[in-house]
Scaffold this motif. Structure first.
Motif, PDB file in Angstrom:
ATOM      1  N   ASN A   1       0.832  -1.193   0.000  1.00 51.50           N
ATOM      2  CA  ASN A   1       0.000   0.000   0.000  1.00 51.50           C
ATOM      3  C   ASN A   1       0.867   1.243   0.000  1.00 51.50           C
ATOM      4  O   ASN A   1       1.920   1.301   0.619  1.00 51.50           O
ATOM      5  CB  ASN A   1      -0.915   0.003   1.224  1.00 51.50           C
ATOM      6  N   SER A   2       0.424   2.258  -0.700  1.00 52.81           N
ATOM      7  CA  SER A   2       1.081   3.550  -0.711  1.00 52.81           C
ATOM      8  C   SER A   2       0.024   4.623  -0.701  1.00 52.81           C
ATOM      9  O   SER A   2      -1.174   4.357  -0.788  1.00 52.81           O
ATOM     10  CB  SER A   2       1.975   3.688  -1.956  1.00 52.81           C
TER      11      SER A   2
ATOM     12  N   THR B   1      -2.340   1.088  -4.859  1.00 51.30           N
ATOM     13  CA  THR B   1      -1.611  -0.174  -4.728  1.00 51.30           C
ATOM     14  C   THR B   1      -0.375  -0.151  -5.605  1.00 51.30           C
ATOM     15  O   THR B   1      -0.475  -0.004  -6.821  1.00 51.30           O
ATOM     16  CB  THR B   1      -2.518  -1.348  -5.125  1.00 51.30           C
ATOM     17  N   LEU B   2       0.781  -0.292  -4.995  1.00 54.49           N
ATOM     18  CA  LEU B   2       2.053  -0.232  -5.717  1.00 54.49           C
ATOM     19  C   LEU B   2       2.671  -1.621  -5.750  1.00 54.49           C
ATOM     20  O   LEU B   2       2.755  -2.294  -4.725  1.00 54.49           O
ATOM     21  CB  LEU B   2       2.999   0.761  -5.044  1.00 54.49           C
ATOM     22  N   GLN B   3       3.102  -2.033  -6.932  1.00 57.96           N
ATOM     23  CA  GLN B   3       3.750  -3.322  -7.112  1.00 57.96           C
ATOM     24  C   GLN B   3       5.062  -3.119  -7.840  1.00 57.96           C
ATOM     25  O   GLN B   3       5.217  -2.153  -8.581  1.00 57.96           O
ATOM     26  CB  GLN B   3       2.858  -4.279  -7.899  1.00 57.96           C
ATOM     27  N   GLN B   4       5.983  -4.030  -7.649  1.00 54.40           N
ATOM     28  CA  GLN B   4       7.258  -4.000  -8.352  1.00 54.40           C
ATOM     29  C   GLN B   4       7.372  -5.244  -9.225  1.00 54.40           C
ATOM     30  O   GLN B   4       6.954  -6.331  -8.817  1.00 54.40           O
ATOM     31  CB  GLN B   4       8.434  -3.935  -7.375  1.00 54.40           C
ATOM     32  N   ALA B   5       7.948  -5.086 -10.397  1.00 53.97           N
ATOM     33  CA  ALA B   5       8.083  -6.217 -11.318  1.00 53.97           C
ATOM     34  C   ALA B   5       9.233  -5.954 -12.264  1.00 53.97           C
ATOM     35  O   ALA B   5       9.537  -4.803 -12.606  1.00 53.97           O
ATOM     36  CB  ALA B   5       6.797  -6.436 -12.098  1.00 53.97           C
ATOM     37  N   SER B   6       9.861  -7.021 -12.703  1.00 54.92           N
ATOM     38  CA  SER B   6      10.897  -6.930 -13.730  1.00 54.92           C
ATOM     39  C   SER B   6      10.244  -6.916 -15.110  1.00 54.92           C
ATOM     40  O   SER B   6       9.052  -7.190 -15.258  1.00 54.92           O
ATOM     41  CB  SER B   6      11.860  -8.104 -13.610  1.00 54.92           C
TER      42      SER B   6
ATOM     43  N   ASP C   1      -6.547   2.433  -9.218  1.00 58.18           N
ATOM     44  CA  ASP C   1      -5.611   2.904  -8.202  1.00 58.18           C
ATOM     45  C   ASP C   1      -4.362   2.032  -8.115  1.00 58.18           C
ATOM     46  O   ASP C   1      -3.572   2.173  -7.181  1.00 58.18           O
ATOM     47  CB  ASP C   1      -6.297   2.954  -6.837  1.00 58.18           C
ATOM     48  N   ALA C   2      -4.148   1.110  -9.052  1.00 58.75           N
ATOM     49  CA  ALA C   2      -2.975   0.236  -9.036  1.00 58.75           C
ATOM     50  C   ALA C   2      -1.845   0.866  -9.827  1.00 58.75           C
ATOM     51  O   ALA C   2      -2.062   1.615 -10.789  1.00 58.75           O
ATOM     52  CB  ALA C   2      -3.313  -1.136  -9.594  1.00 58.75           C
ATOM     53  N   SER C   3      -0.617   0.568  -9.431  1.00 64.50           N
ATOM     54  CA  SER C   3       0.579   1.054 -10.114  1.00 64.50           C
ATOM     55  C   SER C   3       1.626  -0.044 -10.123  1.00 64.50           C
ATOM     56  O   SER C   3       1.651  -0.905  -9.243  1.00 64.50           O
ATOM     57  CB  SER C   3       1.142   2.301  -9.417  1.00 64.50           C
TER      58      SER C   3
END
Length: 491
Positions: A35-36, A40-45, A274-276
């Motif tokens: 959460n930010s 919603t913040l996610q990290q991915a390659s 709201d996702a990133s």
């Protein structure tokens, strides 16, 4: 000079805004979300983004359904080679039973002869003429049940079914190439936006670093004009203050652009608004391109989906010509019928022989004259074949020119890469020297500001050049049509 410095910093931020606003693709990542304040913040390659995009992008199922539709149409065309069998059944109720009136008849013996007829109690009486009264003959009962199995098998059609088969098979290939193009476009969009997000992070960081240095310079300027030798005046501090606050507002725009780039990266995969997705890479890689122009063009003719689609369209049009030409030839079919009839009456037409049986026949249809309809259909379809072949030539030239343009742009980008790198390093060194000299009042305030802004501008140009280079590579892979092959093999 201060006005020129203001224009310089605005050019840096404008470059960042244009770079980020030009991106319109998104992806969904498998990394567990956190959460930010901005959703919603996610990290991915990049590999995770590409794989997940190919699994979840809604355009892909749509293209697959198009392939399934084309395959179903092809199977419909193949159905014409099989016998067509139909089973029918029915019930019939008539208001009255069917009958047949046998009219009255008079039978005269030739040459006035007579026939002796013996009547009980009256003896034998010679009769010369015989009169038969009208008779009402019942044919069947009012209620009947009937079951029929009919068969039609087209034996010869002059090439009509072969033409339909060629058309539908070509349509299947066209839809498969369209599906491949969808995969290529997804891969291209994800790759460009992924590194676009990396570029957005870099530009935002440049803005924050420049703002921090400018604030330090502002504090130093304030101290120097208040406690220094008097060479630095309050007007220098005010000019610096205006520049710092302008830069602060532009850094806020850069932050917004970074967040929007990450939101756009998530949007393509159907994530909530709201996702990133934040890239795990912090730098844009740069690898010199070693391909040859002739080899790229030849590969494009082998793998480019648009080229393969046009070739399939030619085969479909040639199948249409074959179907149209079949109108000149006769059609031969075999027919058959097996029937069963249920009626409670045993006389008239309702006999055992009539209640069940079978028939086999052969039919032929020969076209004689149709007002030149078939001839003009053939002319139309043949013109379509010629038209697509000319379009194929145009596409061949267009694909070659596009690949050549991208190839030349790649060569120019690789040459510019080293130039912008040298300019960035020189700007960093110039900034450091001006800041150290400014502390001893050896340079003017505007020189320090200009050096810091040129550092930001040269860094932004270099990072943008690296992004342009990798975006051109992605565009080249899209045109050649080989980018997604290894990814698809791994599924």
């Amino acid at each position: 000079m201060m006005f020129q410095s203001t224009r310089t910093v605005r050019a840096v931020i404008f470059l960042a805004m244009v770079t980020l606003f030009s991106m319109n693709c998104s992806v969904y990542a498998k990394t567990p979300p956190e959460n930010s304040d901005h959703g919603t913040l996610q990290q991915a390659s990049l590999e995770e983004c590409l794989q997940t995009a190919l699994e979840n992008n809604h355009q892909r199922p749509a293209s697959r359904y198009a392939v399934e539709m084309a395959e179903a149409q092809h199977r419909q065309a193949l159905a014409g080679y099989w016998p067509q069998v139909t089973l029918k059944g029915g019930y019939q109720r008539m208001d009255e039973y069917s009958n047949f009136i046998f009219p009255p008849a008079s039978i005269s013996l030739p040459m006035g002869g007579t026939i002796p007829i013996t009547i009980p109690g009256a003896g034998t009486i010679p009769v010369g003429d015989i009169t038969v009264p009208a008779q009402d003959v019942k044919l069947m009962d009012e209620e009947s049940y009937r079951a029929t199995m009919e068969t039609t098998w087209l034996l010869y059609d002059g090439g009509m079914r072969k033409g339909y088969r060629a058309q539908t098979r070509a349509v299947v290939e066209m839809m498969k190439q369209e599906s491949r193009r969808t995969d290529l476009e997804i891969a291209d969009s994800v790759k460009r936006l992924y590194f676009g997000s990396v570029l957005a992070i870099q530009l935002h960081q440049i803005g924050k670093d420049t703002l921090a240095r400018m604030e330090t310079t502002l504090n130093l300027t304030e101290t120097m004009y208040k406690e220094g030798s008097g060479r630095i005046k309050k007007t220098d501090w005010l000019d610096n203050k205006v520049m710092v606050e302008s830069l602060r507002s532009m850094v806020a725009l850069l932050e917004k652009n970074e967040l929007m780039a990450q939101a756009a990266l998530a949007n393509t995969m159907g994530l909530p608004w709201d996702a990133s997705v934040k890239p795990t890479d912090t730098q844009i890689p740069f690898t010199s391109f070693a391909g040859q122009l002739n080899g790229l063009v030849g590969t494009a003719y082998q793998f480019n989906p648009d080229w393969a689609k046009v070739k399939a369209a030619i085969r479909a049009a040639e199948g249409a010509v074959l179907t149209a030409q079949s109108g000149h030839f006769p059609k031969i079919a075999m027919t058959g019928e097996l029937h069963k009839w249920w009626n409670d009456y045993d006389g008239g037409m309702a006999t055992d022989r009539n209640k069940e049986g079978w028939t086999v026949g052969m039919g032929i249809e020969i076209p004689i004259f149709s007002g030149f309809l078939t001839q003009n259909k053939v002319a139309e379809t043949q013109a379509l074949v010629d038209k697509i072949k000319e379009e194929q030539f145009l596409l061949r030239e267009g694909v070659s020119l596009q690949i050549r343009d991208t190839f030349l742009a790649l060569n120019a980008a690789e040459k510019s890469h080293q130039a912008t790198l040298d300019a960035m390093n020189a700007a960093v060194e110039n900034r450091d020297l001006n800041i150290r000299a400014y502390q001893y009042e050896l340079v003017e305030t505007e020189n320090v500001i200009r050096a810091q802004l040129m550092d930001a501008l040269m860094s932004a140009q270099h990072y943008k050049m690296r992004y342009d280079h990798i975006a051109l590579l992605s565009q080249l892979n899209l045109m050649v049509g080989t980018e997604v092959l290894n990814t698809l093999k791994g599924q």
